[in-house]
Design an enzyme around this catalytic site. Structure first.
Site, mmCIF file in Angstrom:
data_model
loop_
_atom_site.group_PDB
_atom_site.id
_atom_site.type_symbol
_atom_site.label_atom_id
_atom_site.label_comp_id
_atom_site.label_asym_id
_atom_site.label_seq_id
_atom_site.Cartn_x
_atom_site.Cartn_y
_atom_site.Cartn_z
ATOM 1 C CG ASP A 168 25.037 13.578 11.445
ATOM 2 O OD1 ASP A 168 25.233 13.613 12.456
ATOM 3 O OD2 ASP A 168 23.839 13.626 10.890
ATOM 4 C CG HIS A 209 22.800 13.475 15.003
ATOM 5 N ND1 HIS A 209 23.050 13.839 13.641
ATOM 6 C CD2 HIS A 209 21.620 13.845 15.683
ATOM 7 C CE1 HIS A 209 21.751 14.475 13.518
ATOM 8 N NE2 HIS A 209 21.136 14.769 14.761
ATOM 9 C CG ASN A 222 20.798 -7.535 8.471
ATOM 10 O OD1 ASN A 222 19.847 -7.077 9.134
ATOM 11 N ND2 ASN A 222 21.993 -6.880 8.704
ATOM 12 C CB ALA A 347 17.198 24.364 5.950
ATOM 13 C CB SER A 415 18.382 15.153 13.532
ATOM 14 O OG SER A 415 19.033 16.294 13.527
#
Length: 496
Positions: A168, A209, A222, A347, A415
């Protein structure tokens, strides 16, 4: 509605406008060609495919140089060389060689600096730690509850032996919710066409992104911000999105080879390869690009990597393609007819898990592309709030995740659906040590919750602007594939 350039692309969860998050089969009339840029003296990059052995690759490199080009990167493991030339006849010269299988320009614009800023909605919810150790923003993470992440975490948070590569725009490795899980030793930038392991090279620059995607996969449990699907696994940042928002073929090729050679378990690919939304086999440039990317993906599969990719945000039926009006996206797009030979990369490549998006009510997101025997599974990607409103404090239909600078924000798109699947696969891999790509894929399909096609034509909003027709059965259809992923069932399956 405008079409984004990364799938990677984000949609404004509060409305219907797509916002940039970058990318995208033969040239149509009026469309730019590789030769156009070369004729102006601008250098172009090319993929050059030859036999996958040392001798043939070296011979191809010599022929590239003899034709007036230079070698940018060489992957003899897969027989792909990335070359550069400003000669418009460069590809034609190499195509005469018996050493070369195919040659294709990797772009239609000359190599130059970009500068597209990514836009995403930023949350105004406080992000500090809570007294009881719970995640402050959990109440707005409808997506995690939708796929049973809260139940799954009672069994496992994931194993540190599992590595998910985020191909990415880079990951903010200093983020309070990501720093513990990003492995710098496994991270690199691929923007030169070959790996650069300098820490700064794989940090995000113009795009949020990759950091958003990373948080969905593995934001730490956390007591700060949010939590991801598999907060116990490791993340590797592989930067394949440049500052212009483009993912050119050489970037993706580098990323898949890096993933294979560093033994990633899974890669998340929330993008399509620029500049063509679909690469058509009949076009010499696009055919060569498809072959080169396929070789890289196959190499990663042979190395034990399972690759997950976004189906796209164009509401296109991938099983019945007819026209592409968005390519090439690095120069001037033009309309052109396309058919089944024109592939959405990565894809639609063999072995890749293509993911569609659903909203808070479980229905296909209005923008999500789809297709029978194209989409493997579906996952939360968010939707326009007017179509699918979650029962959360913010009532925002997008996906809440991490942003650079210890921030959090909403974004929507396939996404955002894809990292949910990568996270579930990471939990499956944690529960099944040693399981290879095919076994993990089988487990993923088995744990999915079947989702039937809607009755009649799907028509969100009732205007016809986003209508779509779903084909198939409850167990396998074009909107949802085998169904919606279920993290709770994924971790329970191995115990019973």
């Amino acid at each position: 509605m405008s079409v984004p350039r990364i799938r990677r692309s984000a949609l404004l969860a509060a409305g219907l406008a797509l916002v940039t998050a970058g990318a995208l089969a033969g040239p149509a009339a009026g469309a730019a060609t590789a030769a156009t840029a070369s004729a102006t003296g601008q250098p172009m990059n090319y993929v050059v495919n030859t036999k996958a052995n040392h001798g043939q690759t070296k011979k191809a490199e010599r022929e590239i140089q003899a034709a007036g080009g230079s070698v940018v990167a060489s992957y003899e493991q897969i027989g792909v060389v990335i070359a550069r030339s400003n000669d418009p006849g460069f590809a034609a010269k190499l195509r005469q060689s018996k050493t070369i299988d195919s040659v294709g320009a990797s772009r239609t614009a000359g190599i130059q600096a970009g500068g597209m800023e990514t836009t995403v909605e930023v949350s105004d919810v406080p992000t500090g730690a809570t007294a009881d150790g719970s995640e402050p923003l959990w109440a707005n993470q409808w997506d995690m509850r939708q796929i049973g992440v809260d139940q799954a975490h009672k069994t496992t948070l994931g194993s540190r032996d599992v590595v998910v590569g985020v191909l990415d725009s880079g990951i903010d490795a200093t983020h309070e919710d990501l720093a513990a899980n990003v492995d710098p030793a496994l991270s690199a930038s691929c923007l030169s066409g070959s790996p650069d392991t300098n820490w700064k090279s794989w940090q995000p620059t113009t795009s949020t992104h990759g950091t958003h995607v990373a948080g969905t996969i593995a934001a730490a449990k956390n007591g700060k911000g949010i939590e991801g699907v598999a907060p116990g696994v490791r993340l590797a940042a592989v930067k394949v999105v440049d500052d212009g928002g483009f993912i050119y073929p050489e970037y993706a090729i580098c990323g898949f080879v890096w993933a294979a050679e560093h033994h990633f378990t899974i890669t998340n690919n929330s993008y399509y390869v620029d500049p063509w939304m679909f690469n058509c086999a009949g076009d010499p440039d696009q055919g060569a690009v498809s072959e080169a990317v396929r070789r890289a993906v196959d190499y990663s599969r042979r190395g034990g990597v399972l690759n997950v990719a976004a189906a796209g945000n164009e509401n296109i039926d991938l099983a019945h393609k007819t026209v592409d009006v968005s390519s090439p996206d690095d120069t001037t797009p033009g309309g052109r007819p396309i058919d089944a030979s024109c592939l959405d990369l990565p894809a639609e490549l063999p072995g890749v898990i293509a993911v569609s998006a659903i909203g808070a009510k479980g229905d296909k997101s209005y923008y999500s592309s789809y297709g029978l025997n194209k989409v493997a599974v579906a996952a939360p990607g968010g939707d326009a709030t007017v179509f699918q409103t979650p029962d959360t404090p913010d009532r925002r239909g997008g996906i809440l995740s991490t942003l650079p600078g210890n921030k959090y924000g909403y974004s929507s798109g396939t996404s955002m659906a894809t990292p949910h699947v990568a996270g579930v696969l990471a939990l499956l891999a944690s529960s099944h040590p040693g399981a290879g790509p095919e076994k993990l894929r089988s487990l993923l399909v088995k744990q999915a919750d079947p989702h039937a096609c809607p009755a009649g034509v799907f028509n969100p909003g009732g205007t016809g602007a986003y209508k779509a027709t779903c084909e198939g059965t409850d167990a396998n259809n074009g909107f949802y594939g085998a169904g919606v992923v279920n993290a709770a069932k994924a971790v329970d399956a191995w115990r019973n």
